[in-house]
Design a protein around this motif. Structure first.
Motif, mmCIF file in Angstrom:
data_model
loop_
_atom_site.group_PDB
_atom_site.id
_atom_site.type_symbol
_atom_site.label_atom_id
_atom_site.label_comp_id
_atom_site.label_asym_id
_atom_site.label_seq_id
_atom_site.Cartn_x
_atom_site.Cartn_y
_atom_site.Cartn_z
ATOM 1 N N PHE A 289 -63.851 -6.332 -20.327
ATOM 2 C CA PHE A 289 -62.869 -5.555 -20.100
ATOM 3 C C PHE A 289 -62.417 -4.925 -21.403
ATOM 4 N N SER B 216 -72.929 -9.484 -20.582
ATOM 5 C CA SER B 216 -73.182 -10.230 -19.189
ATOM 6 C C SER B 216 -74.388 -10.993 -19.034
ATOM 7 N N ASN C 42 -69.834 -17.926 -20.511
ATOM 8 C CA ASN C 42 -68.634 -17.949 -21.469
ATOM 9 C C ASN C 42 -68.616 -19.065 -22.642
ATOM 10 N N SER D 161 -62.354 -14.552 -23.478
ATOM 11 C CA SER D 161 -63.302 -15.056 -22.433
ATOM 12 C C SER D 161 -64.282 -13.918 -22.392
ATOM 13 N N LYS D 162 -65.182 -14.228 -21.700
ATOM 14 C CA LYS D 162 -66.660 -13.184 -21.193
ATOM 15 C C LYS D 162 -65.835 -12.098 -20.473
ATOM 16 N N GLU D 163 -65.145 -12.476 -19.510
ATOM 17 C CA GLU D 163 -64.603 -11.149 -18.694
ATOM 18 C C GLU D 163 -63.407 -10.233 -19.640
ATOM 19 N N GLU D 164 -62.761 -10.910 -20.571
ATOM 20 C CA GLU D 164 -61.798 -10.318 -20.906
ATOM 21 C C GLU D 164 -62.413 -9.704 -22.042
#
Length: 171
Positions: A13, A124, A128, A7-10
């Motif tokens: 990170f 950012s 996603n 995902s975008k967040e993963e």
């Protein structure tokens, strides 16, 4: 969490976490060691410098940004780069080393920071869906193409740079 971002967040990170560690390793290396060919190269049996490892990461990061820029304008993209095929990545790496051969170590590190910052801004700015739920190149979503060329090689370079530091007795 899977070791491969899903995902975008993963993805953000994964890049942040390895990049911060990698930069700490790079900053520990004195400038006078930065051009010494003591790091295992991408091509078996070759040796490259710490500066070359930075050039490699900058080169791939810049390519990802170029690919996205061209594609988002509806323009054709020569993958991986004009004049290179996927089976010529060693030659492409050598082109990155040559391109940045005259750069000072600290300037290369600043360029890597800028490149990673631009990549994180790109991530950012995208949803996603745009990153992971649609095919972007061949069978790959954009998020995987970014990961293949950022966090994955950063992990690989970090282990090589840490080995170099250990061999040099650098803390």
């Amino acid at each position: 969490m899977s070791s491969i971002p899903q995902s975008k967040e993963e993805l953000a990170f994964a890049i942040h976490s390895i990049f911060d560690k990698l930069m700490a390793d790079y900053r520990a290396i004195p400038d006078e060691f930065s051009r010494e060919c003591g790091v295992e190269g991408s091509v078996k049996g070759t040796r490259i410098s710490v500066c070359d490892t930075v050039a490699y990461l900058v080169g791939w990061g810049r390519l990802v940004l170029k690919w996205h820029s061209l594609k988002s304008q509806g323009l054709p993209v020569d993958f991986p780069e004009t004049g290179y095929k996927w089976n010529q990545l060693g030659l492409l790496a050598e082109q990155f080393y040559k391109h940045y051969a005259d750069w000072q170590y600290q300037d290369l590190l600043a360029e890597l920071e800028l490149t990673v910052s631009e990549l994180l801004s790109l991530i950012s700015s995208l949803s996603n869906y745009e990153l992971y739920e649609t095919t972007w190149y061949d069978t790959w979503p954009l998020g995987r193409m970014i990961q293949f060329n950022t966090s994955s090689p950063m992990k690989n370079m970090r282990s090589k740079v840490r080995r170099f530091k250990k061999n040099k007795g650098i803390q």
